[in-house]
Design a protein around this motif. Structure first.
Motif, PDB file in Angstrom:
ATOM      1  N   ASN A  12       4.917   0.632 -13.841  1.00 48.13           N
ATOM      2  CA  ASN A  12       5.078  -0.796 -13.570  1.00 48.13           C
ATOM      3  C   ASN A  12       6.547  -1.171 -13.711  1.00 48.13           C
TER       4      ASN A  12
ATOM      5  N   ARG B 172       3.323  -2.429  -9.640  1.00 51.93           N
ATOM      6  CA  ARG B 172       2.956  -1.043  -9.952  1.00 51.93           C
ATOM      7  C   ARG B 172       3.310  -0.161  -8.757  1.00 51.93           C
ATOM      8  N   TYR B 173       4.040   0.905  -8.996  1.00 49.69           N
ATOM      9  CA  TYR B 173       4.474   1.821  -7.951  1.00 49.69           C
ATOM     10  C   TYR B 173       3.866   3.203  -8.169  1.00 49.69           C
ATOM     11  N   GLU B 174       3.512   3.829  -7.048  1.00 48.79           N
ATOM     12  CA  GLU B 174       3.121   5.241  -7.083  1.00 48.79           C
ATOM     13  C   GLU B 174       4.256   6.058  -6.494  1.00 48.79           C
TER      14      GLU B 174
ATOM     15  N   TYR C  84       0.812  -1.222   0.000  1.00 47.77           N
ATOM     16  CA  TYR C  84       0.000   0.000   0.000  1.00 47.77           C
ATOM     17  C   TYR C  84       0.847   1.276   0.000  1.00 47.77           C
TER      18      TYR C  84
ATOM     19  N   ASN D   1       5.628   9.718  -5.259  1.00 44.78           N
ATOM     20  CA  ASN D   1       5.289  11.078  -4.825  1.00 44.78           C
ATOM     21  C   ASN D   1       6.588  11.860  -4.730  1.00 44.78           C
TER      22      ASN D   1
ATOM     23  N   ASP E 244       8.117   7.825  -1.584  1.00 44.81           N
ATOM     24  CA  ASP E 244       8.219   9.261  -1.282  1.00 44.81           C
ATOM     25  C   ASP E 244       9.666   9.719  -1.388  1.00 44.81           C
TER      26      ASP E 244
ATOM     27  N   GLU F 147       2.971  13.468  -8.593  1.00 45.85           N
ATOM     28  CA  GLU F 147       2.623  12.046  -8.565  1.00 45.85           C
ATOM     29  C   GLU F 147       2.719  11.431  -9.957  1.00 45.85           C
ATOM     30  N   PHE F 148       3.339  10.243 -10.030  1.00 50.43           N
ATOM     31  CA  PHE F 148       3.273   9.458 -11.271  1.00 50.43           C
ATOM     32  C   PHE F 148       3.313   7.974 -10.910  1.00 50.43           C
ATOM     33  N   HIS F 149       2.853   7.107 -11.854  1.00 52.79           N
ATOM     34  CA  HIS F 149       2.758   5.662 -11.624  1.00 52.79           C
ATOM     35  C   HIS F 149       3.547   4.929 -12.705  1.00 52.79           C
TER      36      HIS F 149
ATOM     37  N   ASP G 275       3.460   4.343  -0.875  1.00 49.93           N
ATOM     38  CA  ASP G 275       3.964   5.186  -1.960  1.00 49.93           C
ATOM     39  C   ASP G 275       5.482   5.265  -1.839  1.00 49.93           C
TER      40      ASP G 275
END
Length: 336
Positions: free
Chosen positions: A79, A84-86, A53, A88, A57, A75-77, A55
């Motif tokens: 794979n 899959r990573y978010e 869960y 920040n 950072d 923010e960008f996402h 991010d």
């Protein structure tokens, strides 16, 4: 104060994998001449825990304020190897960081950070400066918390319920939970993190009230909206409050016995020791609590600020009482 105890969560720690996956991105950032420093935050830093869960950072410190150079959004996402990573990306101009005040959550984030890269030591120096714990301000805040808890938790919540708004009572008690948690952070000389981590990070504290988490659960439980349900929560909260109060007096032996009076005398009143308060103190061992309050109210309501005409305002049946009782031990005489 930095985290000493390990944070224990039920989810799997995938930090080693994340660190490997983001290395190419970090290396590319280092090559940009406008990047003054790269700082890893959250689970990548001293919290040392990332799960499914989390991010990623990262804080970037830039040299100058030329926005067109800085093409990254917050923010960008992406794979990476099936995950899959978010991301920040917290982007700061170094000069702004030196002048702007950091809020408490920001201070905690950077206190627990890891400086991955800096061209010189000024990013580390800035972080040390901005995350310095204000002991004097924290002590003042602790006094405010301990006096406000009584009013919001034991007085206003009951009155609000009797007025017909038990929802407001429970809201006040929720606020009391936040106040008591803040007090624990202060006693540990720690800043409060983001709300989502605030309770979890209590498990890493060296100073924690006895039976805290069980009492906290009892205090959070809302069975209904009758006065008895409000009182049930107050009872659980009081257990936490008095355990915290024990710790407060252990760490601060000179902590005021009545935080409410101390706070308004020292931080609200222009005059810390008014005439009415001096008179009240003079007769504190001679009159009952109710008599003292009536005496102070009489002086204040009639704007009496000296001894010249004080007797004519006293009720006749009390004049003899004040005249005949022995002089207080401190022997203070109050004159115009």
């Amino acid at each position: 104060m930095k985290i000493q105890k390990e944070l224990k969560l039920n989810t799997q720690n995938i930090k080693p994998r994340v660190e490997r996956e983001i290395q190419p991105f970090l290396h590319r950032l280092k090559k940009k001449n406008y990047v003054e420093g790269i700082v890893l935050l959250g689970g990548l830093a001293r919290r040392n825990f990332l799960d499914e869960y989390s991010d990623v950072d990262i804080a970037l410190f830039y040299k100058t304020n030329t926005p067109k150079k800085y093409f990254l959004p917050f923010e960008f996402h992406i794979n990476l190897n099936g995950k899959r990573y978010e991301f920040n990306i917290h982007q700061l101009i170094y000069e702004d960081g030196t002048t702007k005040e950091w809020d408490e959550g920001t201070k905690e984030a950077y206190l627990q950070c890891k400086v991955y890269f800096e061209r010189d030591k000024k990013i580390s120096k800035l972080i040390r400066l901005k995350t310095k714990f204000d002991s004097e301000g924290a002590y003042k805040r602790l006094i405010w918390i301990m006096e406000q808890y009584v009013w919001r938790g034991e007085i206003h919540s009951i009155r609000t319920c009797r007025r017909g708004y038990p929802e407001g009572s429970h809201d006040l008690l929720n606020e009391c939970i936040d106040l008591l948690i803040e007090a624990i952070y202060i006693l540990n000389k720690r800043f409060r993190p983001h709300k989502k981590w605030r309770i979890a990070m209590l498990t890493t504290m060296d100073v924690l009230p006895n039976n805290f988490f069980q009492d906290l659960r009892d205090a959070m439980y809302i069975k209904g909206f009758a006065l008895k349900d409000v009182n049930k929560r107050i009872e659980a909260l009081n257990k936490v409050y008095f355990e915290i109060l024990k710790i407060v007096f252990q760490l601060y032996p000179d902590f005021p016995k009545d935080p409410y009076i101390y706070y308004y005398k020292n931080f609200f009143q222009p005059n810390r020791d008014t005439f009415s308060q001096k008179i009240k103190a003079k007769y504190s061992g001679l009159l009952s609590k109710d008599e003292l309050e009536q005496l102070e109210g009489l002086l204040c309501f009639n704007l009496i600020s000296n001894t010249k005409n004080i007797q004519k305002f006293f009720p006749k049946d009390k004049q003899k009482l004040y005249d005949n009782r022995k002089k207080p031990q401190n022997g203070i005489e109050y004159t115009k």
